[in-house]
Design a protein around this motif. Structure first.
Motif, mmCIF file in Angstrom:
data_model
loop_
_atom_site.group_PDB
_atom_site.id
_atom_site.type_symbol
_atom_site.label_atom_id
_atom_site.label_comp_id
_atom_site.label_asym_id
_atom_site.label_seq_id
_atom_site.Cartn_x
_atom_site.Cartn_y
_atom_site.Cartn_z
ATOM 1 N N LEU A 30 -74.640 -55.977 -3.593
ATOM 2 C CA LEU A 30 -75.580 -54.908 -3.940
ATOM 3 C C LEU A 30 -75.021 -53.504 -3.708
ATOM 4 O O LEU A 30 -75.637 -52.533 -4.151
ATOM 5 N N TYR A 31 -73.911 -53.387 -2.994
ATOM 6 C CA TYR A 31 -73.468 -52.078 -2.519
ATOM 7 C C TYR A 31 -72.073 -51.720 -2.992
ATOM 8 O O TYR A 31 -71.215 -52.575 -3.173
ATOM 9 N N TYR A 32 -71.869 -50.412 -3.124
ATOM 10 C CA TYR A 32 -70.516 -49.904 -3.315
ATOM 11 C C TYR A 32 -69.712 -50.222 -2.064
ATOM 12 O O TYR A 32 -70.262 -50.268 -0.953
ATOM 13 N N ALA A 33 -68.422 -50.402 -2.231
ATOM 14 C CA ALA A 33 -67.558 -50.785 -1.108
ATOM 15 C C ALA A 33 -67.666 -49.804 0.059
ATOM 16 O O ALA A 33 -67.698 -50.225 1.222
ATOM 17 N N ALA A 34 -67.720 -48.520 -0.218
ATOM 18 C CA ALA A 34 -67.782 -47.521 0.863
ATOM 19 C C ALA A 34 -69.090 -47.637 1.645
ATOM 20 O O ALA A 34 -69.093 -47.514 2.875
ATOM 21 N N ASP A 35 -70.201 -47.871 0.954
ATOM 22 C CA ASP A 35 -71.487 -48.024 1.634
ATOM 23 C C ASP A 35 -71.501 -49.289 2.485
ATOM 24 O O ASP A 35 -71.967 -49.275 3.631
ATOM 25 N N LEU A 36 -70.986 -50.372 1.933
ATOM 26 C CA LEU A 36 -70.929 -51.628 2.678
ATOM 27 C C LEU A 36 -70.045 -51.472 3.907
ATOM 28 O O LEU A 36 -70.432 -51.879 5.008
ATOM 29 N N ALA A 37 -68.889 -50.866 3.753
ATOM 30 C CA ALA A 37 -67.977 -50.669 4.886
ATOM 31 C C ALA A 37 -68.619 -49.811 5.971
ATOM 32 O O ALA A 37 -68.487 -50.111 7.166
ATOM 33 N N ALA A 38 -69.329 -48.766 5.575
ATOM 34 C CA ALA A 38 -69.997 -47.901 6.556
ATOM 35 C C ALA A 38 -71.050 -48.682 7.326
ATOM 36 O O ALA A 38 -71.197 -48.512 8.542
#
Length: 168
Positions: A30-38
């Motif tokens: 569901l998330y962009y990689a940067a959002d998921l990583a954060a």
């Protein structure tokens, strides 16, 4: 054979790996990689070490022949809602995909409800992502009812979570 135990100070790395894997399995797409990583930073070993040292939190682990399969975390209300009376919050209930439908989540929920009652709670709260119908049905089956909502952040992405309550 699934065994259940209370998590201890040495379980921070295990819980970091387990919670990250469960979150990615369920929501990673569901998330962009940067959002998921954060967001995954909030599930890191240092966070778990601090939570395991917090006497207001109780974490029950489920292991299948020694392999982590799921966990439930109970504590005082922390989500941005106003609880009524003596309350507790199921902060997380994560079960890895291979153990979905095995009864493991039901056992963790039974422990959570019993532990909340032992703490003197008359209400048990939780939050659930509005687009997680499997979890919503599970909680409704256990008697939880929607009582509100709030915004849950995953990185820069704002999601809507429902707040649910079970009268104990």
């Amino acid at each position: 054979m699934i065994a259940y135990r209370m998590a201890g100070p040495d379980d921070a790395a295990l819980l970091a790996a387990l919670s990250s894997r469960a979150f990615i399995e369920t929501f990673g797409h569901l998330y962009y990689a940067a959002d998921l990583a954060a967001f995954l930073v909030t599930l890191g070993e240092a966070t778990w070490a601090a939570q395991l040292a917090d006497p207001t939190l109780a974490i029950r682990l489920a292991e299948d022949d020694g392999a982590p399969a799921g966990f439930a975390k109970l504590g005082p209300p922390a989500a941005p809602f106003t609880p009524r009376g003596a309350s507790a919050e199921l902060r997380q209930l994560y079960v890895l995909a291979p153990w979905h439908g095995t009864g493991l989540a039901d056992t963790l929920m039974a422990w959570t409800i019993d532990a909340a009652r032992e703490r003197g709670a008359t209400d048990l709260y939780l939050s659930v992502f509005i687009d997680n119908p499997r979890a919503r049905r599970f909680y409704e089956r256990h008697g939880f009812e929607r009582v509100g909502s709030y915004t849950f952040m995953v990185g820069e992405q704002a999601d809507e979570d429902d707040v649910m309550r079970l009268v104990l």
